[in-house]
Enzyme design. Sequence first.
Site, PDB file in Angstrom:
ATOM      1  N   GLY A 126       0.905  -1.245   0.071  1.00  0.00           N
ATOM      2  CA  GLY A 126       0.063   0.036  -0.108  1.00  0.00           C
ATOM      3  C   GLY A 126       0.903   1.147   0.037  1.00  0.00           C
ATOM      4  N   HIS A 137       7.895  -7.909  -3.666  1.00  0.00           N
ATOM      5  CA  HIS A 137       6.633  -8.297  -3.966  1.00  0.00           C
ATOM      6  C   HIS A 137       6.810  -9.645  -4.728  1.00  0.00           C
ATOM      7  CE1 HIS A 137       4.524  -4.679  -3.209  1.00  0.00           C
ATOM      8  NE2 HIS A 137       5.563  -4.043  -3.216  1.00  0.00           N
TER       9      HIS A 137
END
Length: 529
Positions: free
Chosen positions: A54, A165
């Site tokens: 985020g 990620h």
Amino acid sequence: MTPSLAILDFGSQYAQLIARRVREAQVYCELFPWDAPQEKILSIHPKGFILSGGPKSVYEDGAPFIQDFILKSGLPILGICYGMQALTHALGGQVDSSAHREYGPAEIQPLLSTPLLSSLSKVWMSHGDRITKMPEGFVALAKSGNSPFAAMGDFSRKYFGVQFHPEVHHTPNGIELLKHFAIDICEAKPEWTPASIIEDSVARIRQQVGSERVLAAVSGGVDSSVAAALVRKAIGDQLVAVFVDTGLLRKNEGEQVASAFREHLHSELVAVDAAEEFLGALKDVTEPEQKRRIVGEKFIRIFEQQAKQLGQPRFLAQGTIYPDVVESSAPDRNKAERIKTHHNVGGLPEDMKFELVEPLRYLFKDEVRAVGEALGLPESLVWRQPFPGPGLTVRCLGEVTRERVSRLRAADAILIEELSRAGFLGKPGSSSSSTADEQTSNAGQTVVSQAFVVLLPVRSVGVMGDQRTYQEAAAIRAVTTEDFMTADWARLPHDLLAQVANRIVNEVDGINRVVYDITSKPPATIEWE
Ligand code: XMP
């Protein structure tokens, strides 16, 4: 009950991708905004949680946090990037927001041998903050040049955090980490297969509609066809599939869809020939948004008439897919500027008084395709290129007349025929060497994701057989893309482009010049309009 995971979206642009990767590991999962109500999240009976990245910092006012019930559930948690920081913050560790931003490829070095990280070394980083003190009970699993705690875990609580990620293409084998977390750590069995999806949907559709009739608007696109095929499998002849021929379709499209239904689903399509009506309504209109509105409204009117003639069935099947649903509920992400009014043939107005049957509501596009194949739909339909709801109007710049539409259709058919013959179209293979916007066929050839001709309202001078010509120009558009949000122009061989241009100018009346569009998206879009 299908074993599942809940993915909590903390505002990451990659949240959908996490869900897609988990589904690729054949584990069902759903994406929820981080602050979704407890009952909603627990209604899928998750066996674990993944917290997405985020854009915020955990110390910021109004920063998203992990809801208490998640930490109290006793279920495994994997925090990715911001998710890892939120986990650290919630459990008493420390996050440093003054660190240098780390963006791009990085290498991680394992500090402890664990199957969670065993297939990883190159990873993709995209963070500002980083962990400086792990919460109690955690051990460092890996470090990178910039992150002393690139991965951490508390094996007794089954809590894990990674700063990188694993979900993105640029982390090779990242899916292995997600798979290990889902299947081995959360113990969610990999039971989400096309066969189980079909079985599940069939039972739901039967339960929803009973012995009532269901109407389906089939556009020839993948989603509406697969939705209709699922409904057909569930309730047989109670399904009435209607196909409206707007006169704005590609060459042979109507026949291809009808024969796919007849031969592969043993179902008839009610074909409505409405070309006159559409072309009549579009007469003298050149403004792109007005064209879209006219086609949208006309479609609804014709569909209403059909519904009436068919005795107004109570249910309507639509091919809404999961990204459509997610986009309308994602935090801060549904404010994107409207660039074009996307009109989908299935997008009928609410006041039509149908109850909706949406069997693809929880499926990603690749799952829709896998289900389509498992239902026996032909590859030509399942791997069809996207085609805009308003059809060739979008590609016929300027006035939409019967003559210009058939000119465009003929030129487009030549392009498709040549690309197909040269092996540039069709189902991409599973090559992992391709870049984000590029997919390759099993033979290693670049597969073009979408290719079409645009007819321009521009005339220029040419010379053909010693005669001066003054005719229209056509543009070839061919792009590679993974998600159609960004796209690159396809580096097609010059000889192939020359062959297409040559054939168009020789075989299509009214076109004397062909150009190739070499802009990517952004700044251009894929369609011209
Ligand atoms: P753009 O032109 O915005 O297009 O880059 C992205 C993708 O969407 C398709 N497209 C549409 N699809 N209804 C649709 O169902 C529409 O109105 C529409 N307009 C564009 C386009 O073909 C491309 O694949």
